[in-house]
Design an enzyme around this catalytic site. Structure first.
Site, PDB file in Angstrom:
ATOM      1  N   LYS A 173      27.606  44.960  34.716  1.00  0.00           N
ATOM      2  CA  LYS A 173      26.956  45.318  35.983  1.00  0.00           C
ATOM      3  C   LYS A 173      28.008  45.933  36.891  1.00  0.00           C
ATOM      4  CE  LYS A 173      26.142  43.370  40.070  1.00  0.00           C
ATOM      5  NZ  LYS A 173      26.182  44.580  40.920  1.00  0.00           N
ATOM      6  N   GLY A 225      36.223  40.981  42.279  1.00  0.00           N
ATOM      7  CA  GLY A 225      35.578  41.212  43.576  1.00  0.00           C
ATOM      8  C   GLY A 225      36.109  40.221  44.591  1.00  0.00           C
ATOM      9  N   SER A 226      35.285  39.933  45.578  1.00  0.00           N
ATOM     10  CA  SER A 226      35.765  39.099  46.679  1.00  0.00           C
ATOM     11  C   SER A 226      35.861  37.627  46.256  1.00  0.00           C
ATOM     12  CB  SER A 226      34.812  39.211  47.870  1.00  0.00           C
ATOM     13  OG  SER A 226      33.599  38.551  47.573  1.00  0.00           O
ATOM     14  N   VAL A 229      32.392  35.801  46.587  1.00  0.00           N
ATOM     15  CA  VAL A 229      31.455  36.012  45.474  1.00  0.00           C
ATOM     16  C   VAL A 229      31.998  35.361  44.198  1.00  0.00           C
ATOM     17  CG1 VAL A 229      30.269  37.731  44.046  1.00  0.00           C
ATOM     18  CG2 VAL A 229      30.476  38.099  46.501  1.00  0.00           C
ATOM     19  N   GLY A 230      33.313  35.412  44.019  1.00  0.00           N
ATOM     20  CA  GLY A 230      33.917  34.772  42.846  1.00  0.00           C
ATOM     21  C   GLY A 230      33.595  33.286  42.779  1.00  0.00           C
ATOM     22  N   GLU A 247      38.972  37.570  39.216  1.00  0.00           N
ATOM     23  CA  GLU A 247      40.075  38.352  39.790  1.00  0.00           C
ATOM     24  C   GLU A 247      39.630  38.717  41.204  1.00  0.00           C
ATOM     25  OE1 GLU A 247      43.063  39.141  39.065  1.00  0.00           O
ATOM     26  OE2 GLU A 247      43.085  40.382  40.864  1.00  0.00           O
ATOM     27  N   CYS A 281      43.069  45.579  45.628  1.00  0.00           N
ATOM     28  CA  CYS A 281      43.358  44.156  45.798  1.00  0.00           C
ATOM     29  C   CYS A 281      44.866  43.937  45.815  1.00  0.00           C
ATOM     30  CB  CYS A 281      42.661  43.304  44.755  1.00  0.00           C
ATOM     31  SG  CYS A 281      42.956  43.822  43.098  1.00  0.00           S
ATOM     32  N   GLN A 328      31.954  48.346  55.105  1.00  0.00           N
ATOM     33  CA  GLN A 328      33.392  48.144  54.928  1.00  0.00           C
ATOM     34  C   GLN A 328      34.153  48.656  56.153  1.00  0.00           C
ATOM     35  OE1 GLN A 328      34.412  46.398  52.355  1.00  0.00           O
ATOM     36  NE2 GLN A 328      36.511  46.425  53.123  1.00  0.00           N
ATOM     37  N   GLU A 382      42.168  39.055  54.022  1.00  0.00           N
ATOM     38  CA  GLU A 382      42.121  40.363  53.364  1.00  0.00           C
ATOM     39  C   GLU A 382      41.219  41.295  54.167  1.00  0.00           C
ATOM     40  OE1 GLU A 382      40.120  40.766  49.467  1.00  0.00           O
ATOM     41  OE2 GLU A 382      41.950  41.774  48.813  1.00  0.00           O
TER      42      GLU A 382
HETATM   43  C1  UN1 Z   1      42.738  46.593  42.111  1.00  0.00           C
HETATM   44  O1  UN1 Z   1      43.149  46.860  43.220  1.00  0.00           O
HETATM   45  O2  UN1 Z   1      41.684  45.934  41.985  1.00  0.00           O
HETATM   46  O3  UN1 Z   1      48.249  47.820  40.347  1.00  0.00           O
HETATM   47  C2  UN1 Z   1      43.393  47.038  40.872  1.00  0.00           C
HETATM   48  C3  UN1 Z   1      47.446  48.583  40.889  1.00  0.00           C
HETATM   49  C4  UN1 Z   1      46.402  49.271  40.046  1.00  0.00           C
HETATM   50  C5  UN1 Z   1      45.220  48.380  39.847  1.00  0.00           C
HETATM   51  C6  UN1 Z   1      44.649  47.812  41.108  1.00  0.00           C
HETATM   52  N1  UN1 Z   1      46.976  49.621  38.765  1.00  0.00           N
HETATM   53  O4  UN1 Z   1      47.457  48.791  42.081  1.00  0.00           O
END
Ligand code: UN1
Length: 492
Positions: A173, A225-226, A229-230, A247, A281, A328, A382
């Protein structure tokens, strides 16, 4: 243009007949396409297709599975430019970065397809005579994947490719904000020869996600994701003891010590903080600077942040694209307000861009806060936007203490010329990723990716660690002595 779900090897509309729109965040007048607004019933069909395909796919020799994946990697490479352009249109980040996103999918696919001829287990001596001991990796079953919008092709590849090479089947999804890149990726897998039912995709919202995370026939859930939600994903999956890979968020810090190469650090902070409009992230949303160089750093950092060109990512002059959505952007703006109220100084930026070039998109000025203390929300939460908080420190120890003083633990970095200090930071920052003299972004596919604390739940994707999410160990003992041998008892 109308796009469909992919279920059991067929492109099909949602049973509901409903669709949702995908629009360009740099110019919302541009419609990218209509996508299936799927229901629980659609998700269930996809799970059934994946369940049905599992028993034959798991028995295809892993090197043969991998041959299909190598073909897929080549097809993505052939179409890299077109995929990158479509990704910029639906996601907003600049073309150089969407090319990088597609490249990351190519790299991951080649890298993990290579595991088709490895998937190594262990052999070990037995404590008993005429007995053989080994461990092998086994596939697990149907893997559900819920992926975000910020890396619309790379992250689906991080999950789908290791799952397939291990012999699992998949239901994806993708984010509702970037379904086109997922369609491109799935089409490539179909063309490369992945058999019907082995990979399925269902587009839509939370109802689909909930079905995927609660269904009894799903064995693994992999989510990026956030953190909020995780947590839900984890709770949904708990009653069936599904294997869950999460993650989630980050509040990554670059530490700049008084002996740092300032020019290098400035470039790193600019790229780490404002690359991808801060929507990684791994983004460097905190910069912790030694007091001896703080003022010099801030002066130059602010000047360079102010000079960044914000606009449509397809324009080669542009360095920073839009936020992904109005929601956002509103979040970014609310954090700017929070920072002001907390008493931090807006050293540059601080506002939405509304001029003629920006009127139809979700653009915000690159923003630097100074005078930030570690207890402020802008130093702890964040934001996922073009906002960097600069915090002053007096020593390496203090930098590390501030760096670790957040709930997240994804990535961190240090700028110093002193190898002793670099090694101390390497050891003491409690993150899953660490950089020396480079920013917090830029992980490569062949090392584990993920984080500690509220960033993750102990799993890693990418690298060989990805195989641990999508396979289960089986230990096998073969006794060829022809007699009963009792472990731990028949010790002579
Ligand atoms: C992400 O921000 O969810 O290391 C992944 C990095 C990228 C991957 C980021 N190769 O910034």
């Amino acid at each position: 243009m109308q796009f469909f779900n992919f279920v059991g090897g067929r492109w099909t509309p949602s049973a509901s007949g409903r669709t949702f729109e995908n629009r360009n965040p740099a110019d919302t007048r541009e419609l990218i396409g209509h996508f299936a607004d799927s229901t629980v019933a659609d998700a269930e069909q996809a799970i059934a297709a994946a369940r049905g395909a599992y028993d034959s796919w798991r028995l295809v020799p892993a090197p043969k599975r991998a041959e299909i994946l190598f073909r897929a990697a080549q097809l993505i490479a052939d179409r890299k430019e077109a995929f990158a352009r479509d990704m910029t249109r639906e996601m907003g980040k600049v073309l150089d970065e969407t090319r990088g996103d597609v490249q990351e999918a190519i790299d991951m696919t080649y890298f993990l397809a290579g595991e088709g001829r490895r998937l190594h287990g262990q052999t070990a001596p037995s404590e008993l005579r005429d007995k053989f001991a080994m461990s092998i990796r086994q596939p697990i079953g149907v893997c559900a994947m819920i992926t975000p919008w910020n890396f619309p092709m790379a992250i689906p590849s991080w999950k789908i490719i290791p799952a397939l090479v291990c012999g699992n089947t998949v239901v994806l999804k993708p984010s509702e904000l970037t379904p086109l890149s997922a369609v491109h990726f799935i089409k490539v897998l179909e063309e490369a020869g992945v058999p019907p039912g082995v990979v399925n995709m269902v587009t839509g919202g939370p109802a689909v996600g909930e079905a995927l995370t609660t269904h009894a026939d799903v064995s693994v859930v992999s989510f990026t994701g956030s953190t909020a939600v995780g947590r839900l994903v984890n709770q949904n999956a708990a009653p069936h003891f599904k294997k869950v890979h999460l993650e989630m968020g980050g509040k990554n810090a670059i530490m700049i010590l008084d002996d740092a190469n300032l020019e290098l650090a400035l470039e790193g902070c600019l790229w780490g903080g404002f690359g991808t409009t801060g929507q990684r992230c791994t983004a460097a949303s905190r910069v912790i600077v030694h007091e001896k160089i703080h003022d010099r750093f801030v002066e130059q950092f602010v000047a360079r942040a102010r000079a960044l060109r914000v606009g449509d990512g397809l324009d080669p002059q542009v360095q920073v694209g839009p936020s992904i959505s109005e929601k956002q952007l509103q979040k970014v703006m609310s954090y700017v307000e929070i920072g002001r109220q907390e008493g931090a100084t807006v050293a540059c930026g601080g506002s939405r861009l509304t001029g003629p070039a920006h009127a139809n998109g979700f653009f915000h000025e690159p923003t630097v806060f100074t005078g930030v203390t570690r207890s402020m929300r802008i130093a702890r939460e964040e934001i996922f936007g073009p906002v960097v908080s600069v915090v002053k420190c007096a020593s390496l120890d203090e930098a590390i203490a501030i760096g670790n003083d957040v709930v997240y633990g994804l990535s961190a970095s240090i700028y110093t010329q002193d190898v002793n200090r670099a090694f101390r930071a390497m050891r003491d920052m409690y993150t899953g990723i660490f950089y020396v003299n480079a920013p917090t972004i830029g992980a490569e596919v062949h090392l584990p990716f993920g984080g500690t604390k509220a960033t993750g739940n102990g799993h890693r994707e990418a690298g060989l660690a990805a195989l641990d999410v999508f396979s289960e160990w089986k230990s096998i003992y073969v006794d060829f002595s022809g007699k009963l041998q009792r472990a731990q008892i028949d010790t002579e």
